[in-house]
Design a protein around this motif. Structure first.
Motif, short mmCIF file in Angstrom:
data_model
loop_
_atom_site.label_atom_id
_atom_site.label_comp_id
_atom_site.label_asym_id
_atom_site.label_seq_id
_atom_site.Cartn_x
_atom_site.Cartn_y
_atom_site.Cartn_z
N GLY A 64 -14.50 -0.91 -16.03
CA GLY A 64 -15.68 -0.21 -16.50
C GLY A 64 -16.81 -0.19 -15.49
O GLY A 64 -17.86 0.39 -15.75
N THR A 65 -16.58 -0.79 -14.32
CA THR A 65 -17.63 -0.85 -13.30
C THR A 65 -17.07 -0.41 -11.94
O THR A 65 -17.31 0.70 -11.50
N ASP A 99 -18.52 -6.39 -11.34
CA ASP A 99 -17.51 -6.43 -12.40
C ASP A 99 -16.41 -5.44 -12.04
O ASP A 99 -16.59 -4.56 -11.19
N THR A 129 -18.18 -10.44 -25.56
CA THR A 129 -17.50 -9.16 -25.60
C THR A 129 -17.24 -8.66 -24.19
O THR A 129 -18.15 -8.64 -23.36
N THR A 130 -16.00 -8.27 -23.91
CA THR A 130 -15.64 -7.81 -22.56
C THR A 130 -15.17 -6.37 -22.52
O THR A 130 -14.99 -5.81 -21.45
N GLY A 131 -14.92 -5.78 -23.66
CA GLY A 131 -14.45 -4.40 -23.70
C GLY A 131 -14.83 -3.80 -25.03
O GLY A 131 -15.58 -4.39 -25.82
N LEU A 132 -14.31 -2.63 -25.33
CA LEU A 132 -14.65 -1.98 -26.59
C LEU A 132 -14.14 -2.77 -27.78
O LEU A 132 -14.72 -2.70 -28.87
N ALA A 153 -22.32 1.97 -19.29
CA ALA A 153 -22.57 0.61 -19.76
C ALA A 153 -23.13 0.58 -21.18
O ALA A 153 -23.70 1.56 -21.67
N ARG A 154 -22.95 -0.56 -21.83
CA ARG A 154 -23.60 -0.79 -23.12
C ARG A 154 -25.12 -0.77 -22.94
O ARG A 154 -25.63 -1.14 -21.87
N ASP A 187 -21.23 -3.58 -16.63
CA ASP A 187 -21.26 -2.60 -17.71
C ASP A 187 -21.19 -3.21 -19.11
O ASP A 187 -21.51 -2.54 -20.09
N ASN A 188 -20.77 -4.49 -19.21
CA ASN A 188 -20.53 -5.03 -20.55
C ASN A 188 -21.28 -6.34 -20.77
O ASN A 188 -21.92 -6.87 -19.86
N ASN A 192 -20.41 -9.37 -21.03
CA ASN A 192 -20.08 -10.53 -20.21
C ASN A 192 -20.69 -10.44 -18.80
O ASN A 192 -20.50 -11.35 -17.99
#
Length: 266
Positions: free
Chosen positions: A12-13, A9, A179-182, A237-238, A217-218, A220
């Motif tokens: 965030g990755t 990704d 969900t792809t971000g905050l 990551a979540r 990290d997310n 998706n």
């Protein structure tokens, strides 16, 4: 473990806190990977045009899985593409715009030739679009768009984004929200995910899932991480992503993916 393909990704990755990466370092890494006949895949919810701009110096050396698996491209060849019916796109856009979850009339259409946002979108939505998309067109009505649309993306309120995702998935037919971000949600065709893109690559290159290494990290990234034989979640990551990954590595802001891969091929 025998690795023949690495998929990561982006936001965030692989990318740092500024949405960038060290190009000289990446160039050296790609050369090392090539020596060991390992392919590198940029697997992102980002638009293909945006990914190609980000990796403009390396487009002939890496594979793109863009739009959350909706399109796969390698060396100027489209290997897979799943477009959304335009009447469905218009229907979903209007439906989301009436939602209590949306912020700033932020619906954006991501297409093959460009991306499209309404003139009623607020300044924050436009600024956010400019960070992740290329050839942004501001339109008065989505019905005027002439392009192949692969995805819609929208900003929801951060504290209710997961609730909004669940609400959308209970309402949508022929499409799914992820969900792809905050505070970002992508709406893509049903059955499409980053796993879809990887499975097409596995078939083309005669690679087994056990020979794939993936980072994310997310939400998706969940299908991709589950599909890959070896998977890593980022420290940032979540929790849902950490739960399905084989292990957790460092923070994206510290270029943890780059460091891991350098150690893998040294």
């Amino acid at each position: 473990m025998t690795i023949k393909l690495i998929a990561t990704d982006m936001d965030g990755t692989f990318l740092d806190g500024k949405g960038a990466y060290d190009k000289k370092r990446f160039d050296r890494l790609l050369s090392k990977l090539a020596e060991q006949e390992i392919r590198f895949v940029a697997a992102s919810g980002r638009q293909l045009l945006a990914l190609e701009a980000m990796f403009s110096a390396f487009t002939d050396r890496i594979i793109f899985v863009a739009e959350n698996g909706g399109i796969v491209k390698y060396q100027d060849q489209i290997l897979f593409e799943e477009k959304m019916p335009f009447d469905q796109v218009l229907e979903i856009a209007e439906f989301v715009r009436r939602s209590d979850f949306i912020e700033g009339d932020s619906v954006l259409l991501s297409g093959a030739k460009g991306s499209y946002i309404l003139e009623t979108a607020d300044a924050h939505a436009r600024k956010k679009a400019a960070m992740y998309y290329e050839n942004i067109q501001i339109v008065s009505d989505f019905s005027t768009v002439v392009d192949d649309i692969l995805k819609l993306t929208v900003s929801f309120k951060p504290d209710t984004v997961l609730e909004g995702e669940a609400w959308l998935n209970a309402q949508l037919k022929g499409a799914r929200a992820v969900t792809t971000g905050l505070a970002s949600i992508d709406i893509i065709p049903s059955g499409i995910s980053k796993e879809t893109g990887l499975s097409h690559l596995a078939e083309k290159f005669k690679i087994q899932p056990s020979e794939i290494l993936a980072f994310g990290d997310n939400l998706n990234d969940l299908e991709m991480l589950t599909y890959a034989g070896t998977s890593f979640a980022m420290l940032n990551a979540r929790d849902e992503v950490k739960a399905v990954a084989d292990d957790v590595i460092g923070h994206h802001a510290d270029a943890a993916v780059m460091t891991y891969l350098e150690n893998l091929v040294k």
